[in-house]
Motif scaffolding. Structure first.
Motif, short mmCIF file in Angstrom:
data_model
loop_
_atom_site.label_atom_id
_atom_site.label_comp_id
_atom_site.label_asym_id
_atom_site.label_seq_id
_atom_site.Cartn_x
_atom_site.Cartn_y
_atom_site.Cartn_z
N SER A 142 43.84 49.37 34.36
CA SER A 142 42.59 48.83 34.91
C SER A 142 42.87 47.87 36.06
O SER A 142 43.85 47.12 36.04
CB SER A 142 41.80 48.11 33.81
N LYS A 143 41.98 47.90 37.05
CA LYS A 143 42.06 46.96 38.17
C LYS A 143 41.48 45.60 37.80
O LYS A 143 41.62 44.63 38.54
CB LYS A 143 41.32 47.52 39.38
N THR A 144 40.82 45.54 36.66
CA THR A 144 40.19 44.30 36.20
C THR A 144 41.22 43.41 35.52
O THR A 144 42.12 43.88 34.83
CB THR A 144 39.04 44.61 35.25
N LEU A 145 41.06 42.11 35.70
CA LEU A 145 41.90 41.11 35.05
C LEU A 145 41.04 40.22 34.17
O LEU A 145 39.87 39.97 34.48
CB LEU A 145 42.64 40.26 36.09
N ALA A 146 41.62 39.74 33.09
CA ALA A 146 40.90 38.81 32.19
C ALA A 146 41.74 37.56 31.99
O ALA A 146 42.97 37.63 31.88
CB ALA A 146 40.60 39.47 30.86
N GLU B 24 34.85 49.54 39.11
CA GLU B 24 34.88 48.28 39.84
C GLU B 24 35.99 47.40 39.27
O GLU B 24 36.44 47.57 38.13
CB GLU B 24 33.53 47.57 39.71
N ALA B 25 36.41 46.42 40.07
CA ALA B 25 37.43 45.47 39.64
C ALA B 25 36.80 44.10 39.47
O ALA B 25 36.06 43.63 40.35
CB ALA B 25 38.56 45.40 40.67
N ALA C 40 33.98 47.30 28.30
CA ALA C 40 33.22 48.16 29.21
C ALA C 40 33.57 47.85 30.66
O ALA C 40 33.73 48.77 31.48
CB ALA C 40 31.72 47.99 28.96
N LEU C 41 33.70 46.58 30.99
CA LEU C 41 34.04 46.21 32.37
C LEU C 41 35.46 46.62 32.71
O LEU C 41 35.75 47.01 33.85
CB LEU C 41 33.84 44.71 32.57
N PHE C 42 36.37 46.56 31.75
CA PHE C 42 37.74 47.02 31.99
C PHE C 42 37.77 48.53 32.26
O PHE C 42 38.65 49.01 32.98
CB PHE C 42 38.64 46.69 30.79
N VAL D 194 42.75 43.61 25.12
CA VAL D 194 42.04 44.46 26.08
C VAL D 194 42.97 44.88 27.22
O VAL D 194 42.87 46.00 27.74
CB VAL D 194 40.76 43.76 26.61
N THR D 195 43.89 44.02 27.59
CA THR D 195 44.85 44.38 28.63
C THR D 195 45.77 45.50 28.16
O THR D 195 46.11 46.42 28.92
CB THR D 195 45.68 43.15 29.03
N ALA D 196 46.17 45.45 26.89
CA ALA D 196 47.01 46.51 26.33
C ALA D 196 46.25 47.83 26.22
O ALA D 196 46.82 48.91 26.42
CB ALA D 196 47.53 46.09 24.96
#
Length: 268
Positions: A57-61, A29-30, A23-25, A50-52
């Motif tokens: 997405s501007k979000t990083l994990a 927001e980032a 959901a955050l991805f 999740v990255t794939a």
């Protein structure tokens, strides 16, 4: 450009925790998400997945090893977050366990199961929260979430229409179907609700927004298999992931200090 919010989610490589990450991805927001898991390998795989799924997405994990039953693991995670980010904006205490079925299956003694239920759901959550409070207080918008359960409500336990609240017939021993509930799990989550109230009281003047999130009955692996829970009517965990995202992004700020459902406040 605004500094990214740093989010630590425990038990995030599967189930509801992973749906919160997703959901955050998908947010506008980032974020810098610390995807916590007892197994660093499983956490790393979840980061890859999740990255794939969200390549733009501007979000990083980042995967982080953390076992809330292990004080050394908690301390190592704290040191990593402190040295890398110097703060923590959101702590989502998602890691938990429903162990009552292991007792019913003869795989744990009653004492083992009750102790372990509280150690994971309440004690471990208390300890990791205590460890990370100094970093939360470095945030300009600190938020502290505890994932509780609809089974934890004392008022709701009066609802005899729910199978979990059915009154057993007189006499002992009771019929087996009256002894296969989840009393240890729901008791430990009721304890979590009071723990949240204590953190709300303790951190109110520091500006930390605190909630318990009651996400509903979800088709996760909690207490069994996803398929089994779905067969009993469990909902899509992705919906609950969006609910938690909304809380983190300010949609329920008027309900701080409470146990909240998606559309209301859960009775105590």
């Amino acid at each position: 450009m605004a500094e990214k919010k740093v989010v630590l989610i425990t038990g995030a490589n599967t189930g509801l925790g992973y749906q919160i990450v997703r959901a955050l991805f998908g947010s506008n927001e980032a974020y810098e998400i610390l995807l916590g898991g007892r197994s660093i390998q499983k956490a790393e795989q979840a980061v890859n997945d999740v990255t794939a799924e969200f390549p733009s997405s501007k979000t990083l994990a980042t995967a982080i090893q953390v076992d809330i039953e292990d004080d050394a693991s908690i301390e190592a995670a704290f040191q990593k977050v402190q040295s890398t980010y110097g703060k923590l904006d959101f702590l989502v205490n998602n890691a938990g366990a429903q162990l009552d079925p292991l007792f019913h299956a003869g795989k744990m003694t009653m004492r083992e199961m009750w102790n372990a239920s509280w150690n994971v759901n309440t004690v471990g959550t208390q300890i990791i929260t205590t460890a990370f409070v100094p970093l939360l207080l470095k945030s300009s918008d600190p938020r502290l979430l505890f994932i509780t359960s609809g089974t934890s409500t004392l008022a709701g336990s009066e609802n005899r229409d729910l199978p979990i609240n059915k009154v057993a017939p007189k006499g002992w021993p009771k019929p087996s179907h009256h002894l296969t509930g989840v009393p240890a799990y729901r008791s430990s989550k009721t304890g979590m609700n009071m723990m949240m109230r204590e953190w709300y009281r303790t951190l109110k003047e520091d500006g930390v927004k605190v909630w318990c999130i009651s996400p509903g009955y979800l088709a996760t692996g909690l207490g069994g298999s996803q398929e089994q829970n779905k067969a009993f009517g469990a909902g899509d965990p992705a919906v609950a992931g969006s609910f938690v995202k909304a809380v983190l992004e300010g949609m329920r700020d008027e309900d701080v200090g409470k146990v909240i459902l998606r559309d209301s406040v859960q009775p105590w």
